[in-house]
Motif scaffolding. Sequence first.
Motif, PDB file in Angstrom:
ATOM      1  N   GLY A 120       0.819  -1.208   0.000  1.00  0.00           N
ATOM      2  CA  GLY A 120       0.000   0.000   0.000  1.00  0.00           C
ATOM      3  C   GLY A 120       0.851   1.255   0.000  1.00  0.00           C
ATOM      4  O   GLY A 120       0.403   2.319   0.439  1.00  0.00           O
ATOM      5  N   ALA A 121       2.088   1.136  -0.490  1.00  0.00           N
ATOM      6  CA  ALA A 121       3.004   2.277  -0.501  1.00  0.00           C
ATOM      7  C   ALA A 121       2.750   3.131  -1.732  1.00  0.00           C
ATOM      8  O   ALA A 121       2.368   2.635  -2.788  1.00  0.00           O
ATOM      9  CB  ALA A 121       4.455   1.788  -0.497  1.00  0.00           C
ATOM     10  N   ARG A 122       2.985   4.432  -1.593  1.00  0.00           N
ATOM     11  CA  ARG A 122       2.842   5.330  -2.731  1.00  0.00           C
ATOM     12  C   ARG A 122       3.913   4.995  -3.763  1.00  0.00           C
ATOM     13  O   ARG A 122       5.086   4.842  -3.431  1.00  0.00           O
ATOM     14  CB  ARG A 122       2.969   6.787  -2.284  1.00  0.00           C
ATOM     15  CG  ARG A 122       2.656   7.789  -3.408  1.00  0.00           C
ATOM     16  CD  ARG A 122       2.750   9.213  -2.892  1.00  0.00           C
ATOM     17  NE  ARG A 122       1.753   9.476  -1.872  1.00  0.00           N
ATOM     18  CZ  ARG A 122       0.492   9.842  -2.123  1.00  0.00           C
ATOM     19  NH1 ARG A 122       0.085   9.961  -3.382  1.00  0.00           N
ATOM     20  NH2 ARG A 122      -0.347  10.083  -1.143  1.00  0.00           N
ATOM     21  N   THR A 123       3.499   4.879  -5.001  1.00  0.00           N
ATOM     22  CA  THR A 123       4.397   4.443  -6.070  1.00  0.00           C
ATOM     23  C   THR A 123       5.210   5.598  -6.630  1.00  0.00           C
ATOM     24  O   THR A 123       4.696   6.696  -6.843  1.00  0.00           O
ATOM     25  CB  THR A 123       3.591   3.794  -7.207  1.00  0.00           C
ATOM     26  OG1 THR A 123       2.786   2.745  -6.669  1.00  0.00           O
ATOM     27  CG2 THR A 123       4.514   3.225  -8.269  1.00  0.00           C
ATOM     28  N   ALA A 124       6.464   5.344  -6.881  1.00  0.00           N
ATOM     29  CA  ALA A 124       7.351   6.330  -7.491  1.00  0.00           C
ATOM     30  C   ALA A 124       6.909   6.601  -8.925  1.00  0.00           C
ATOM     31  O   ALA A 124       6.298   5.745  -9.564  1.00  0.00           O
ATOM     32  CB  ALA A 124       8.792   5.841  -7.465  1.00  0.00           C
ATOM     33  N   PRO A 125       7.230   7.779  -9.460  1.00  0.00           N
ATOM     34  CA  PRO A 125       6.808   8.100 -10.822  1.00  0.00           C
ATOM     35  C   PRO A 125       7.634   7.397 -11.888  1.00  0.00           C
ATOM     36  O   PRO A 125       8.791   7.054 -11.681  1.00  0.00           O
ATOM     37  CB  PRO A 125       7.021   9.623 -10.887  1.00  0.00           C
ATOM     38  CG  PRO A 125       8.145   9.874  -9.928  1.00  0.00           C
ATOM     39  CD  PRO A 125       7.930   8.894  -8.808  1.00  0.00           C
TER      40      PRO A 125
END
Length: 203
Positions: free
Chosen positions: A10-15
């Motif tokens: 559930g981690a924010r994904t890198a661009p």
Amino acid sequence: MSWAATERFGARTAPAGLALVQDLVNTHAVERDGEELLLDRPSAQRWLQNAARRWAEVRGRTAPDLALSEAGLRDLLDLRSTVAGLLAVPADQRAEGALADIQVHARAKLVADPQGRVGIEPEGTDGDWLASAVWSEILLAQLTGTWARLKLCREPGCRSAFYDTSRNHSGQWHDVHSCGNINNLRASRSRKKDALQTSPGGL
């Protein structure tokens, strides 16, 4: 298609392609969130193929056909350990010079599209291709400033890679409601224990 290793935390994904670097780090096992995705050659092969296809989709490239040998699996684990070690350094203490002691064996070429936009094309096969893609994405992230925002969760039982979108780069946990609360609870218990030990009644 998704970045499966990162999504399970559930981690924010890198661009863009930096998400490949993040997903590699997040293949590690965490007891409450998921198993080791590079446990053996078949499982590592599945992750590698899916991650390469996702990277190709993001970058507008043709997905490579990759296969992984036992030696390639060891190299993959070493690569994950090396990148995780780089991310473990606080963002404000990172420098490109930190790579000086790391032996990087990866090849890539520069390519241009009809509009004259230049990109980096990973070269090599199988695990060598992945190493090329990972180091290329780290280079691009350093140039754009996004490298400093890719971090490891400070919770010892997690250490998942997350992309910090806070304005002042102050993020410490991949999820403040889970790992952040665990950390705060641990700190609170430690303070109470110290208070009991220093009070007259605690002797």
